[in-house]
Write a protein that holds these residues in place. Structure first.
Motif, short mmCIF file in Angstrom:
data_model
loop_
_atom_site.label_atom_id
_atom_site.label_comp_id
_atom_site.label_asym_id
_atom_site.label_seq_id
_atom_site.Cartn_x
_atom_site.Cartn_y
_atom_site.Cartn_z
N ARG A 46 48.68 21.30 46.28
CA ARG A 46 47.36 21.87 46.59
C ARG A 46 47.48 23.06 47.54
NH1 ARG A 46 42.43 19.29 46.18
NH2 ARG A 46 41.83 20.02 48.26
N MET A 47 48.51 23.02 48.40
CA MET A 47 48.68 24.09 49.39
C MET A 47 49.09 25.41 48.77
SD MET A 47 50.72 22.14 52.42
CE MET A 47 50.75 23.53 53.55
N ALA A 48 49.56 25.38 47.52
CA ALA A 48 50.06 26.61 46.91
C ALA A 48 49.02 27.23 45.97
CB ALA A 48 51.36 26.32 46.14
N ARG A 49 47.75 26.83 46.13
CA ARG A 49 46.72 27.34 45.22
C ARG A 49 45.92 28.48 45.84
NH1 ARG A 49 42.74 22.98 43.91
NH2 ARG A 49 42.70 23.04 46.20
N ALA A 50 45.25 29.23 44.99
CA ALA A 50 44.29 30.25 45.42
C ALA A 50 43.28 30.40 44.28
CB ALA A 50 44.98 31.56 45.71
N PRO A 51 42.10 30.92 44.54
CA PRO A 51 41.16 31.11 43.42
C PRO A 51 41.73 32.12 42.42
CG PRO A 51 40.04 31.33 45.55
CD PRO A 51 41.51 31.32 45.82
N GLU A 52 41.54 31.81 41.15
CA GLU A 52 41.99 32.70 40.10
C GLU A 52 41.39 34.09 40.32
OE1 GLU A 52 42.87 30.79 35.89
OE2 GLU A 52 40.85 31.63 36.03
N GLY A 53 42.24 35.12 40.23
CA GLY A 53 41.73 36.49 40.36
C GLY A 53 41.67 36.99 41.78
N ALA A 54 41.81 36.11 42.78
CA ALA A 54 41.81 36.57 44.17
C ALA A 54 43.14 37.27 44.46
CB ALA A 54 41.63 35.39 45.13
N GLU A 55 43.11 38.16 45.43
CA GLU A 55 44.37 38.77 45.86
C GLU A 55 45.12 37.75 46.72
OE1 GLU A 55 46.15 42.18 48.83
OE2 GLU A 55 43.99 41.86 48.74
N VAL A 56 46.31 37.39 46.32
CA VAL A 56 47.07 36.38 47.07
C VAL A 56 48.03 37.08 48.03
CG1 VAL A 56 48.58 34.39 46.91
CG2 VAL A 56 46.88 34.80 45.14
N ILE A 57 48.09 36.56 49.27
CA ILE A 57 48.90 37.17 50.32
C ILE A 57 49.90 36.13 50.80
CG2 ILE A 57 48.85 38.21 52.62
CD1 ILE A 57 45.76 38.77 51.94
N LEU A 58 51.20 36.40 50.63
CA LEU A 58 52.22 35.42 51.06
C LEU A 58 52.10 35.18 52.56
CD1 LEU A 58 55.58 36.12 49.18
CD2 LEU A 58 54.24 34.02 49.19
N ASN A 59 52.32 33.93 52.92
CA ASN A 59 52.23 33.52 54.32
C ASN A 59 53.61 33.72 54.97
OD1 ASN A 59 52.23 31.97 56.67
ND2 ASN A 59 50.88 30.41 55.81
N PRO A 60 53.74 34.63 55.93
CA PRO A 60 55.07 34.90 56.49
C PRO A 60 55.57 33.78 57.38
CG PRO A 60 53.41 36.17 57.67
CD PRO A 60 52.69 35.46 56.54
N ALA A 61 54.69 32.88 57.81
CA ALA A 61 55.09 31.88 58.81
C ALA A 61 54.87 30.45 58.31
CB ALA A 61 54.32 32.11 60.10
N GLY A 62 54.53 30.29 57.02
CA GLY A 62 54.28 28.95 56.51
C GLY A 62 54.23 29.00 55.00
N VAL A 63 53.59 28.00 54.42
CA VAL A 63 53.61 27.88 52.96
C VAL A 63 52.28 28.29 52.34
CG1 VAL A 63 53.75 26.26 51.07
CG2 VAL A 63 55.41 26.14 52.93
N ALA A 64 51.16 27.72 52.83
CA ALA A 64 49.87 27.97 52.19
C ALA A 64 49.58 29.47 52.18
CB ALA A 64 48.77 27.23 52.93
N PRO A 65 49.38 30.08 51.00
CA PRO A 65 49.12 31.52 50.99
C PRO A 65 47.72 31.83 51.51
CG PRO A 65 48.88 30.63 48.77
CD PRO A 65 49.37 29.49 49.65
N ALA A 66 47.57 33.01 52.06
CA ALA A 66 46.24 33.54 52.34
C ALA A 66 45.73 34.21 51.07
CB ALA A 66 46.32 34.54 53.49
N PHE A 67 44.43 34.46 51.01
CA PHE A 67 43.92 35.22 49.87
C PHE A 67 42.67 35.98 50.27
CE2 PHE A 67 42.49 30.83 49.50
CZ PHE A 67 41.13 30.95 49.34
N ALA A 68 42.38 37.01 49.49
CA ALA A 68 41.22 37.86 49.78
C ALA A 68 40.40 38.04 48.52
CB ALA A 68 41.70 39.21 50.30
N LEU A 69 39.09 38.18 48.71
CA LEU A 69 38.20 38.38 47.57
C LEU A 69 36.90 38.98 48.08
CD1 LEU A 69 36.01 35.84 47.91
CD2 LEU A 69 37.98 34.57 47.05
N THR A 70 36.10 39.50 47.16
CA THR A 70 34.82 40.10 47.55
C THR A 70 33.68 39.29 46.95
OG1 THR A 70 35.83 42.27 47.66
CG2 THR A 70 33.45 42.22 47.46
N LEU A 71 32.71 38.97 47.80
CA LEU A 71 31.51 38.24 47.36
C LEU A 71 30.32 39.02 47.87
CD1 LEU A 71 32.11 34.47 48.20
CD2 LEU A 71 31.65 35.43 45.93
N GLY A 72 29.39 39.35 46.99
CA GLY A 72 28.28 40.19 47.43
C GLY A 72 28.85 41.49 47.97
#
Lengths: 407, 407
Positions: free
Chosen positions: B118-144
């Protein structure tokens, strides 16, 4: 009851200070079975603050607001609350009198600036609540469906008002009976050991709320009961189950409890520490008045210092190594002897991150206590964590050996 | 640019842990001339979290969300963000590979539980950003109208992503040029003295942002410039104006800086402390590897201990009193002599709250350093504050005497 917290202050939004008030209130609520749904922080910006109060008044049944009650023009809370109520700010005479008296006492020769009076205001018609720990009064009012209480952001004042006023009022509004609370403070066990000892305890006290809060290296257990009798019964049973792990309650602090036991017996302490590097002495002397029982500490990092300051025999160091039960005992006896103290503590170990070997890994610590009539006790422990954690738990463990010897 | 922070986590709303991430990001933003308008914290409750994201998407241009990216069912962030985007969560293969590699390395003999993925997931289509200090990726997206970036709540991971990704992106979105930043760390002056020395400094560097942050007993000054050259010029001028008050920059820490100077000169230290009660030794030995240069400390609270451990003459104590320049020097020489160290530090004073007299009030501290070839220096200081503050600033001041002797 839907409950929210609203915090105002540029210094929070700028990251200059961290909001320590909200965690305090949230923890006290949790102990009583209440929980906030939302914490909102805004700067000292009129529109943002107005919008945040309006939103809370539409969403929540109760909202605790803090900050913005000082004397400067940035302190908007009274004005914003008055505007939302459609009233004027009014000076609260008892608070103004206290403000004047305080000023006269502290700054005898300076006139009080006019803007100081801003601190003694509240919205007209609001319920004004005297501040037990400061000058700016708290006040409460209802907007929409929501009961708001406004508190100063100064942590000492915030906490006093939370304990005296906010928690009883929120408990009443939530239909939770007024409560009697105690926090038992433990050192020694792992959380799982505490839970094992307390198996069936909650079930035996159905009216009791029990909370666990590990605060490294301690564990705090909160007991909240509907009556003083129920609390006393629960506390007695918890203490019986947990035994000497419980070093104190509520405002007790670990090094002060050990110090109080020494003072009561009119006995004294000296310490000889290696891997804890002065932390034991520092913890003991953090306590005001510790010179009554603390005579001296020796931080003997180098082997030559162990010999020079505490007369640890060179031959002992060579035979057993600096990290050994023998050297811990020699440090305890040496500290005691050098200072002429009733008790001596000795600690030697490997705090890390470097310096470990397969036989003597990082986290290995030998602890010893020496006392009158040849009393001595040494234990070997293996701690886990980073350098700071190993040092802290080792220092606590050494003081805990003494605490148990003093019982 | 309207900017907000959104924090999710039951442990925050229960008061179990304080949110230290937001103050970190807010301070970094402030250094760059950016400020958030609002910080909202909600628990791990789907409806509250959804409502908070929706509200931010209507109000803000950018929102930094943190928490809820762990492996458990309580970690809702990926699911909630996916729902709002109208997409499914998708496994991010590079993060999953890293997660598997990490697991294999740390727990060779245990199969990885399925929910860890579960920690390796992100919403489909979001920009995924590798986590330099851990496992769970960060991600970015636009809403409104709002750009959202979602970060893990683990402080080490949060800070790494803030520094590497969030600050540059937010600066770009706000039309603020990328910046070059330095924090100068000072010990010694009062804030007003710093401001006096830096008069006209900001005006001489119009592209520079200067921030002051007192962090007792230190003062930190942040310099943020549009180019590396502008930063270098400003830093050089600030250092020239502030002189030896500047003990270091960025990740430097005061006791480690003093220790590094000793190590570089292959010299050693011993301390003899009274009112600081072990705090100097503790600060020095907080630093990993300090056994390279720290030989020993003596915490000599009782007068007898001053004589026994550090050979302070009884006659000197009787003539000048324990709190005197003479005794501070005797402690420094005694510590140095007992340990055979290059340098000795001696401190004696009245930390309070009790023990003060009209001649020797609470806060009076004598500090001394002794070195090779008869080098000695003693200073008398009067500090203000509570016991903890007096002890801390006294310990720093003693180490600062040594720092200056080592220059």
């Amino acid at each position: 009851m839907k409950l929210e917290l609203l915090v105002t202050g540029d210094e929070i939004l700028r990251g200059t200070i961290a909001d320590t008030n909200s965690p305090y209130l949230l923890a006290r609520l949790e102990e009583r079975g209440l929980r906030a749904e939302r914490v909102v922080s805004v700067g000292d910006v009129r529109e943002d603050f107005l919008a945040a109060i309006r939103a809370a008044s539409e969403r929540a049944d109760a909202c605790v607001v803090s900050g913005g009650l000082g004397p400067t023009e940035d302190d908007l809370t009274v004005d914003v609350a008055s505007e939302l109520l459609g009233v004027k700010p009014a000076v609260h005479t008892p608070s103004l009198d206290r403000l004047r008296a305080r000023w006269a006492e502290r700054r005898r020769n300076e006139p009080m600036p006019a803007n100081a009076e801003r601190m003694a205001r509240a919205p007209e018609g609001a319920e004004v609540i005297l501040n037990p720990a400061g000058v700016a009064p708290a006040f409460a009012l209802t907007l929409g469906r929501c009961w708001f209480v406004f508190l100063p952001g100064v942590p000492k004042e915030y906490r006093a008002l939370v304990d005296d006023v906010v928690l009883p009022r929120l408990s009443a509004r939530a239909g939770v009976s007024p409560t009697h609370a105690r926090v038992l403070r433990l050192f020694g066990p792992a959380e799982s050991q505490v839970q094992e000892r307390l198996e069936g305890f909650s079930q035996a006290h159905p009216s009791l709320r029990v909370g666990y809060r590990p605060t490294y290296p301690e564990i705090h257990i909160s007991l909240v009961a509907p009556t003083a009798d129920a609390l006393a019964a629960a506390e007695a049973e918890a203490r019986a189950r947990l035994g000497p792990w419980v070093y104190g309650a509520d405002a007790d602090r670990f090094p002060a409890v050990v110090g109080a036991a020494l003072r009561e017996r009119r006995e004294t302490l000296a310490v000889g520490e290696s891997c804890t590097g002065g932390l034991i002495a520092k913890l003991v002397t953090d306590v005001a008045g510790s010179s009554d029982y603390f005579l001296s500490g020796a931080v003997v990092y180098a082997n030559a210092a162990k010999q020079a300051l505490l007369s640890v025999p060179e031959e002992l160091l060579a035979r057993h190594g600096a990290v050994s039960a023998e050297v811990a005992l020699a440090l305890a006896h040496g500290a005691r002897g050098a200072a002429g103290a009733t008790w001596g503590i000795g600690v030697t170990g490997i705090a890390g991150p470097g310096g470990g070997t397969p036989e003597k890994p990082v986290g290995l610590v030998h602890l010893a206590v020496a006392g009158a009539s040849g009393y001595e006790r040494a234990v070997e422990r293996r701690f886990f964590g980073d350098r700071g954690e190993v040092r802290l738990v080792a220092a606590y463990s050494a003081l805990d050996l003494l605490r148990k010897a003093l019982r």
